[in-house]
Design a protein around this motif. Structure first.
Motif, PDB file in Angstrom:
ATOM      1  N   UNK A   1       0.840  -1.206   0.000  1.00 55.42           N
ATOM      2  CA  UNK A   1       0.000   0.000   0.000  1.00 55.42           C
ATOM      3  C   UNK A   1       0.870   1.249   0.000  1.00 55.42           C
ATOM      4  N   UNK A   2       1.923   1.262   0.786  1.00 57.77           N
ATOM      5  CA  UNK A   2       2.820   2.424   0.828  1.00 57.77           C
ATOM      6  C   UNK A   2       3.438   2.687  -0.542  1.00 57.77           C
ATOM      7  N   UNK A   3       3.867   1.629  -1.226  1.00 57.50           N
ATOM      8  CA  UNK A   3       4.474   1.819  -2.543  1.00 57.50           C
ATOM      9  C   UNK A   3       3.447   2.230  -3.589  1.00 57.50           C
ATOM     10  N   UNK A   4       2.269   1.643  -3.572  1.00 59.22           N
ATOM     11  CA  UNK A   4       1.235   2.066  -4.525  1.00 59.22           C
ATOM     12  C   UNK A   4       0.836   3.513  -4.262  1.00 59.22           C
ATOM     13  N   UNK A   5       0.789   3.893  -2.992  1.00 60.62           N
ATOM     14  CA  UNK A   5       0.468   5.276  -2.647  1.00 60.62           C
ATOM     15  C   UNK A   5       1.522   6.220  -3.201  1.00 60.62           C
ATOM     16  N   UNK A   6       2.786   5.846  -3.067  1.00 66.01           N
ATOM     17  CA  UNK A   6       3.860   6.695  -3.604  1.00 66.01           C
ATOM     18  C   UNK A   6       3.771   6.763  -5.129  1.00 66.01           C
ATOM     19  N   UNK A   7       3.454   5.661  -5.783  1.00 63.52           N
ATOM     20  CA  UNK A   7       3.292   5.672  -7.240  1.00 63.52           C
ATOM     21  C   UNK A   7       2.173   6.633  -7.636  1.00 63.52           C
ATOM     22  N   UNK A   8       1.096   6.650  -6.865  1.00 64.51           N
ATOM     23  CA  UNK A   8      -0.037   7.544  -7.135  1.00 64.51           C
ATOM     24  C   UNK A   8       0.362   8.997  -6.891  1.00 64.51           C
ATOM     25  N   UNK A   9       1.164   9.248  -5.857  1.00 62.13           N
ATOM     26  CA  UNK A   9       1.641  10.612  -5.611  1.00 62.13           C
ATOM     27  C   UNK A   9       2.469  11.118  -6.794  1.00 62.13           C
ATOM     28  N   UNK A  10       3.275  10.248  -7.365  1.00 61.68           N
ATOM     29  CA  UNK A  10       4.106  10.625  -8.504  1.00 61.68           C
ATOM     30  C   UNK A  10       3.254  10.804  -9.750  1.00 61.68           C
ATOM     31  N   UNK A  11       2.283   9.922  -9.954  1.00 64.36           N
ATOM     32  CA  UNK A  11       1.393   9.998 -11.112  1.00 64.36           C
ATOM     33  C   UNK A  11      -0.042   9.775 -10.663  1.00 64.36           C
ATOM     34  N   UNK A  12      -0.744  10.850 -10.330  1.00 58.39           N
ATOM     35  CA  UNK A  12      -2.129  10.721  -9.843  1.00 58.39           C
ATOM     36  C   UNK A  12      -3.102  10.122 -10.866  1.00 58.39           C
ATOM     37  N   UNK A  13      -2.661   9.964 -12.104  1.00 56.83           N
ATOM     38  CA  UNK A  13      -3.515   9.384 -13.142  1.00 56.83           C
ATOM     39  C   UNK A  13      -3.257   7.892 -13.351  1.00 56.83           C
ATOM     40  N   UNK A  14      -2.498   7.275 -12.470  1.00 57.14           N
ATOM     41  CA  UNK A  14      -2.126   5.865 -12.599  1.00 57.14           C
ATOM     42  C   UNK A  14      -3.255   4.968 -12.096  1.00 57.14           C
ATOM     43  N   UNK A  15      -4.169   4.641 -12.975  1.00 62.65           N
ATOM     44  CA  UNK A  15      -5.306   3.803 -12.619  1.00 62.65           C
ATOM     45  C   UNK A  15      -4.908   2.427 -12.133  1.00 62.65           C
ATOM     46  N   UNK A  16      -3.840   1.883 -12.697  1.00 62.32           N
ATOM     47  CA  UNK A  16      -3.386   0.557 -12.269  1.00 62.32           C
ATOM     48  C   UNK A  16      -2.930   0.568 -10.813  1.00 62.32           C
TER      49      UNK A  16
END
Length: 125
Positions: free
Chosen positions: A72-87
């Motif tokens: 969850x922490x890593x997916x959250x960071x991925x979303x912070x970097x790219x808020x449009x990352x639906x995956x």
């Protein structure tokens, strides 16, 4: 195995090649060696802390190892970097589901489908 050998050689030539670590990590994931994958994705992130794909893939590997908090922490960071990352929203939703938090899982699934409608056809686990 050949890809892993090739990326290992690329890393020997240039130890600061974050893409080589990322690609080798991806190959380790395909082989099911999530520990080695996590190590390579971590190195890719050290080289480029804004590599959202490396956070996403490391989150996936953490999930496969059953460490949903780190996933969850890593997916959250991925979303912070790219808020449009639906995956990333989709996979974080899955991790929330496995942790038993259906409310957060549903919110992430909805956001994932909003960003990437084709995810609607995938199971909500």
């Amino acid at each position: 195995d050949k890809a892993i050998a090739d990326f290992t050689k690329a890393i020997e030539i240039d130890p600061q090649d974050g893409d080589a670590y990322y690609e080798r990590g991806y190959a380790w994931t395909d082989k099911g060696d999530y520990g080695k994958a996590i190590a390579d994705f971590t190195k890719a992130i050290e080289i480029d802390p804004q590599d959202g794909d490396a956070y996403y893939e490391r989150g996936y590997a953490w999930g496969k190892k059953g460490d949903y908090d780190k996933a969850i922490a890593d997916f959250t960071r991925a979303i912070e970097i790219d808020p449009q990352d639906g995956d990333a929203y989709y996979e974080r939703g899955y991790a929330w589901k496995l942790k038993g938090d259906n409310e957060k899982a549903d919110a992430d699934y909805k956001k994932a489908i909003e960003l990437k409608p084709e995810l609607r056809d995938l199971p909500k686990y």
